[in-house]
Design a protein around this motif. Structure first.
Motif, PDB file in Angstrom:
ATOM      1  N   SER A 399       0.832  -1.208   0.000  1.00 51.13           N
ATOM      2  CA  SER A 399       0.000   0.000   0.000  1.00 51.13           C
ATOM      3  C   SER A 399       0.863   1.253   0.000  1.00 51.13           C
ATOM      4  N   LYS A 433      -5.863   1.910   3.743  1.00 52.66           N
ATOM      5  CA  LYS A 433      -4.812   1.002   3.291  1.00 52.66           C
ATOM      6  C   LYS A 433      -4.811   0.866   1.775  1.00 52.66           C
ATOM      7  N   SER A 676      -5.552  -3.933  -2.310  1.00 53.88           N
ATOM      8  CA  SER A 676      -5.504  -4.206  -0.875  1.00 53.88           C
ATOM      9  C   SER A 676      -5.111  -5.664  -0.655  1.00 53.88           C
TER      10      SER A 676
END
Length: 723
Positions: A399, A433, A676
């Motif tokens: 991320s 994130k 993610s």
């Protein structure tokens, strides 16, 4: 050649020594297996295996103290050296005899994962790699003790020397952490840190470098033992001086070869050095990460706020995997104690940045990954203490790399003003994130959905949209806008406009609560649905097959609508039925009039829209334009449980609801930075074992088997003495 090994092996079992070693070793290890596994119900035996470091300090000197010292004391060593074998072969055979004795309880230990597997899921890879590490570490200890035994003719002194050697070896990691970093002493301690290499096997990866290291330690000490004996053998020879010089040169050469071999092993690619055998693939990077990292064109620097020797080992392995993937990634270790101003270059508030945190930079952009975000914790209510349950190193690092190498963050808006349920910190953090900004959207303050909106979240409102709100949202959809919509069975009124918003995509929301009579598809109550999770990109992150959706409503759709492509995401069993209200347990009972059928409680709809205004949209997920019109797609992801994105519900299914949420966000965004990577479970799988069974196994393995071994050894010793 095997005669010496056979003689030594048998002599240990003709006396009590071999039996005593196996009995005590087995009792000690079994005690900790009982404590960590049988009684604490953990399926992972690595914690028990790690305790052998202590017992080796006592048992190995006792086992090995007579190997050469007794031969010297009895003067039987001269008989060995007149045998038609070399000194090196004699040393190896004596080592082999001791290794065979030690291998017996190690092989016995291999039965524990099999026993535990009868009571739950076991990570055989991690367990047997730990046992392999224990075996190699024990062999290294034997080689060291054999060397100590060759230094003296007194077995007691040999045992004391062996203990001192092993004790210093045991203390080396502690001493190393006390010494300042990046010094010659630190590097030397790292080079002789045998215990540290053993601990590499306890992490769940097959460490080839550690195997090579253990093998070279064994070879080195057996070689040194050979040189000691050779020197004593020729001590009365006229060629003593020349042999001593030759021996010294050979020792230097072997030490150099050992150093070169281990140095070469550390230069192997990380994918070769470490083979991940953990059940959660803890050290393996996902395909999504590999795609992002291998596509880097700009240099990315990752700074670890600690010394390399003191930093988190699991995180270090992950970072090495990133470096191995791309030459554009460089990992550096910075000790804040030595450079106090370093953190201040990247944040004005350094008080909340902890040791082992990461600072990821690319050009002028930077992102801090706090160490507290790398490991997930939860409260263990049996002990009322925090327990580490997940490792999110890859997710946080990927991320951060996406963020610092990206341009601008996409934005998702959460609708307010209709008594919507606010997203919890857990779900907001998951969006963060993904490098997505989350903002509130209040139509009392905005005339339309902002142009930068990738999607709008409408989370379980209890009051209806106004006609004006509905129009603004439909205009947004006409331009290719996306929505994640959650309905609420407790909504007041008939929610006409909210239902109209769903009907824009050809979706109908039916009144009533969905119940399931199939006990495998609900949790405790028929209204706490555990629907079948259908295969889709949105649901791909759900690894255990469960999400929980309490108090859901039914969705239907118009399959004849050619403008919309429908994908059911969550569907009950065919034994589901609907009740108009559920206030108590009696309202949930199935009646003869209930119609049983599979009910959809989660649905994705992708609508294709042709509009002249669509070409002006900056939020469309895809478009093809001709001279007059543009074609865009608008995606709606709809769920009917107001508790689906709730922390309590998420914990019930070990984070699967959060994975579903992340997948839904990914479906309504198009930016590459929205990837993610889910965290990886560290929560040891528990076994189900009755207390009575645990007690019986404890008595059997900790008491009865060791006592039986001792009795057998004493009986053999007494019988032989009477002959």
């Amino acid at each position: 050649m095997k005669a010496i090994a056979k003689k030594d092996f048998q002599s240990n079992f003709h006396s009590v020594t071999g039996w005593l070693f196996i009995a005590v070793f087995w009792a000690f290890l079994s005690f900790f297996v009982s404590n960590y596994n049988f009684l604490s119900l953990s399926s992972d035996i690595t914690s028990a295996v790690s305790t052998v470091e202590i017992i080796f300090l006592i048992l190995m000197p006792i086992l090995c103290m007579r190997s050469f010292s007794e031969e010297q004391r009895q003067r039987t060593d001269q008989i060995l050296f007149t045998a038609p074998v070399s000194v090196g072969q004699v040393v190896f055979q004596k080592f082999l005899a001791l290794a065979e004795i030690y291998t017996i309880p190690v092989l016995m230990t291999c039965v524990y994962p099999l026993i535990l597997s009868a009571f739950g899921n076991v990570s055989f890879g991690s367990d047997y790699i730990a046992i392999l590490g224990m075996w190699l570490y024990g062999l290294a200890c034997i080689a060291i003790c054999v060397f100590a035994s060759s230094l003296t003719e007194n077995p007691i002194i040999a045992a004391v020397l062996s203990f001192l050697f092993l004790f210093v070896m045991y203390l080396i990691p502690t001493i190393k952490n006390m010494v300042s970093s990046n010094t010659v002493l630190t590097k030397f301690l790292s080079a002789i840190n045998v215990r540290g290499q053993f601990e590499n096997f306890l992490s769940g990866s097959l460490n080839i470098t550690a195997i090579i290291y253990m093998a070279t330690v064994i070879f080195l000490f057996l070689f040194l033992t050979t040189q000691i004996i050779q020197k004593r053998r020729y001590s009365i020879s006229k060629k003593t001086i020349s042999f001593g010089a030759y021996s010294s040169v050979m020792i230097v050469v072997v030490l150099a070869i050992t150093a070169v071999v281990n140095l070469a092993a550390t230069k192997l690619p990380d994918s070769v050095q470490n083979i991940d055998v953990t059940s959660s693939r803890l050290y393996s990077l996902t395909d999504d990460t590999k795609k992002i990292v291998s596509g880097l064109t700009d240099d990315v620097n990752i700074y670890v706020l600690d010394t390399e020797s003191a930093s988190d080992k699991t995180l270090n392995k992950t970072l090495k995997s990133y470096e191995a993937l791309s030459g554009h990634i460089k990992v550096s270790y910075v000790n804040p104690a030595e450079d106090p101003t370093f953190i201040q270059k990247y944040t004005d508030d350094s008080s909340n940045v902890y040791m082992n945190s990461l600072i990821v930079t690319c050009g002028d952009k930077s992102k801090i990954v706090n160490f507290s975000d790398i490991y997930e914790t939860s409260m263990d209510y049996t002990t009322y203490s925090q327990k580490t349950t997940g490792y999110d190193g890859e997710g946080q690092i990927t991320s951060a790399i996406s963020y610092v190498t990206g341009d601008t963050n996409p934005v998702i808006y959460t609708l307010t003003g209709h008594n919507e349920t606010a997203l919890s910190a857990t779900f907001k953090d998951s969006v963060s994130k993904m490098n997505i900004d989350v903002k509130d959207l209040d139509f009392m303050q905005n005339d339309n959905v902002p142009d930068d909106a990738q999607a709008v979240i409408i989370n379980a409102p209890t009051s209806d949209l106004s006609s004006d709100d509905l129009k603004k949202l439909e205009n947004y959809f006409d331009k290719g806008g996306n929505v994640i919509a959650v309905t609420n069975y407790e909504a007041t009124g008939d929610m006409t406009n909210y239902k109209s918003l769903l009907s824009y995509f050809g979706i109908t929301l039916n009144d009533g609560i969905v119940l399931d009579s199939d006990s495998s598809r609900y949790y405790q109550y028929p209204s706490y649905l555990l629907p079948n999770v259908q295969s889709d990109d949105i649901t791909s992150g759900i690894t255990n097959g469960y999400v929980i959706v309490p108090f859901s409503q039914e969705l239907t759709y118009d399959s004849s609508n050619t403008q919309v492509a429908y994908t059911p995401l969550l569907e009950t069993s065919e034994s589901a039925y609907v009740h108009s209200s559920v206030k108590n347990a009696s309202d949930m009972e199935q009646t003869d009039s209930d119609q049983l059928a599979a009910r959809i409680v989660g649905l994705k709809a992708v609508k294709t829209i042709s509009s002249s205004s669509a070409s002006e949209s900056v939020t469309s997920t895809s478009s093809t334009a001709d001279s007059n019109t543009a074609t865009v797609t608008s995606t709606a992801v709809v769920y009917t449980s107001p508790f689906i994105f709730n922390d309590n519900a998420n914990q019930m299914v070990s984070g699967s609801n959060l994975s579903l949420f992340s997948g839904s966000i990914g479906a309504v965004t198009s930016d590459k930075t929205t990837i993610s990577i889910p965290s990886k479970s560290l929560d040891n799988t528990t076994i189900t074992m009755a207390t009575r069974t645990a007690v019986i196994l404890t008595i059997l393995f900790v008491i009865l088997i060791p006592v039986a071994l001792l009795v057998c050894g004493i009986a053999i010793w007494v019988i032989r003495r009477k002959r």
